[in-house]
Design a protein around this motif. Structure first.
Motif, PDB file in Angstrom:
ATOM      1  N   ASP A 147       0.820  -1.220   0.000  1.00 49.25           N
ATOM      2  CA  ASP A 147       0.000   0.000   0.000  1.00 49.25           C
ATOM      3  C   ASP A 147       0.860   1.279   0.000  1.00 49.25           C
ATOM      4  O   ASP A 147       0.336   2.385   0.054  1.00 49.25           O
ATOM      5  CB  ASP A 147      -0.973   0.015   1.178  1.00 49.25           C
ATOM      6  N   SER A 148       2.190   1.111  -0.046  1.00 48.93           N
ATOM      7  CA  SER A 148       3.164   2.214  -0.100  1.00 48.93           C
ATOM      8  C   SER A 148       3.124   3.130   1.114  1.00 48.93           C
ATOM      9  O   SER A 148       3.595   4.255   1.067  1.00 48.93           O
ATOM     10  CB  SER A 148       2.973   3.052  -1.375  1.00 48.93           C
ATOM     11  N   LYS A 149       2.583   2.651   2.235  1.00 51.19           N
ATOM     12  CA  LYS A 149       2.518   3.476   3.438  1.00 51.19           C
ATOM     13  C   LYS A 149       3.668   3.209   4.399  1.00 51.19           C
ATOM     14  O   LYS A 149       3.965   4.034   5.259  1.00 51.19           O
ATOM     15  CB  LYS A 149       1.182   3.249   4.155  1.00 51.19           C
ATOM     16  N   LEU A 159      16.487  -5.299  10.865  1.00 51.98           N
ATOM     17  CA  LEU A 159      15.406  -4.784  10.038  1.00 51.98           C
ATOM     18  C   LEU A 159      14.700  -3.664  10.775  1.00 51.98           C
ATOM     19  O   LEU A 159      14.463  -3.743  11.990  1.00 51.98           O
ATOM     20  CB  LEU A 159      14.395  -5.888   9.709  1.00 51.98           C
ATOM     21  N   TYR A 160      14.336  -2.616  10.013  1.00 52.85           N
ATOM     22  CA  TYR A 160      13.627  -1.472  10.578  1.00 52.85           C
ATOM     23  C   TYR A 160      12.393  -1.184   9.731  1.00 52.85           C
ATOM     24  O   TYR A 160      12.351  -1.491   8.539  1.00 52.85           O
ATOM     25  CB  TYR A 160      14.528  -0.229  10.592  1.00 52.85           C
ATOM     26  N   GLN A 161      11.411  -0.552  10.376  1.00 53.89           N
ATOM     27  CA  GLN A 161      10.185  -0.152   9.700  1.00 53.89           C
ATOM     28  C   GLN A 161       9.954   1.319   9.996  1.00 53.89           C
ATOM     29  O   GLN A 161      10.151   1.774  11.125  1.00 53.89           O
ATOM     30  CB  GLN A 161       9.028  -0.983  10.248  1.00 53.89           C
ATOM     31  N   VAL A 162       9.534   2.062   8.975  1.00 55.69           N
ATOM     32  CA  VAL A 162       9.255   3.485   9.166  1.00 55.69           C
ATOM     33  C   VAL A 162       8.111   3.874   8.233  1.00 55.69           C
ATOM     34  O   VAL A 162       7.933   3.284   7.167  1.00 55.69           O
ATOM     35  CB  VAL A 162      10.527   4.347   8.900  1.00 55.69           C
ATOM     36  N   SER A 163       7.334   4.861   8.641  1.00 48.84           N
ATOM     37  CA  SER A 163       6.250   5.364   7.800  1.00 48.84           C
ATOM     38  C   SER A 163       6.856   5.996   6.547  1.00 48.84           C
ATOM     39  O   SER A 163       7.913   6.641   6.605  1.00 48.84           O
ATOM     40  CB  SER A 163       5.435   6.414   8.566  1.00 48.84           C
TER      41      SER A 163
END
Length: 173
Positions: A147-149, A159-163
């Protein structure tokens, strides 16, 4: 080993085959090409007759070449013909040798190096290794969610996650 025709830009393969061929060295008269070749586990000095294509092994007791290693200065030390085309000078066994082409007789060329070296102090820079934060300069394997968000990436082995809009990354692993 290839030959480049400088006027046309064409190349011609001179020597090829298993074991490689390195350090091509033309004779001053342009009739021969000396080179180093690996045959099985043995590195040898060869002579190639440019007129008739004949290959002759001249010396089979060279030190092993460095074709498998990081050879920043070449895979074998340089060699040279004498100006009269009668002999080849080469390195083997920690010695400089002279091989007469007429009879393949090898003689050592004695030499001595007198040198004085001054040892300098080692340059050392203080490193701060226990800082709680690291300014990451490179993100690896960056992927956007379907969803490209959300963006997921690897940095510093995690591993990292960010908006996708930005913000503070959250460590996933």
């Amino acid at each position: 080993i290839k030959r480049l025709e400088r006027e046309t830009g064409d190349t011609e393969v001179i020597l090829e085959g298993a074991g490689g061929a390195v350090r091509p060295t033309p004779s001053p008269d342009g009739k021969y090409l000396a080179y180093i070749r690996r045959v099985d586990f043995k590195t040898s000095l060869y002579l190639y007759n440019l007129a008739n294509g004949e290959h002759t092994e001249l010396y089979a007791d060279l030190d092993r070449d460095m074709q498998e290693t990081w050879a920043i200065h070449g895979v074998y030390p340089n060699l040279a013909f004498t100006p009269d085309n009668q002999a080849i000078l080469f390195w083997a066994g920690g010695k400089i040798n002279k091989l007469r082409l007429a009879d393949k007789k090898v003689e050592q060329i004695p030499f001595q190096v007198d040198s004085e070296k001054q040892i300098q102090q080692t340059v050392r820079h203080q490193q701060q290794l226990d800082t709680p934060a690291v300014d990451v300069k490179m993100l690896r394997f960056v992927q956007a969610s379907p969803d490209s968000k959300t963006i997921v990436y690897s940095a510093l082995g995690h591993l990292y996650q960010v908006s996708a809009k930005g913000g503070t990354p959250k460590r996933l692993t």
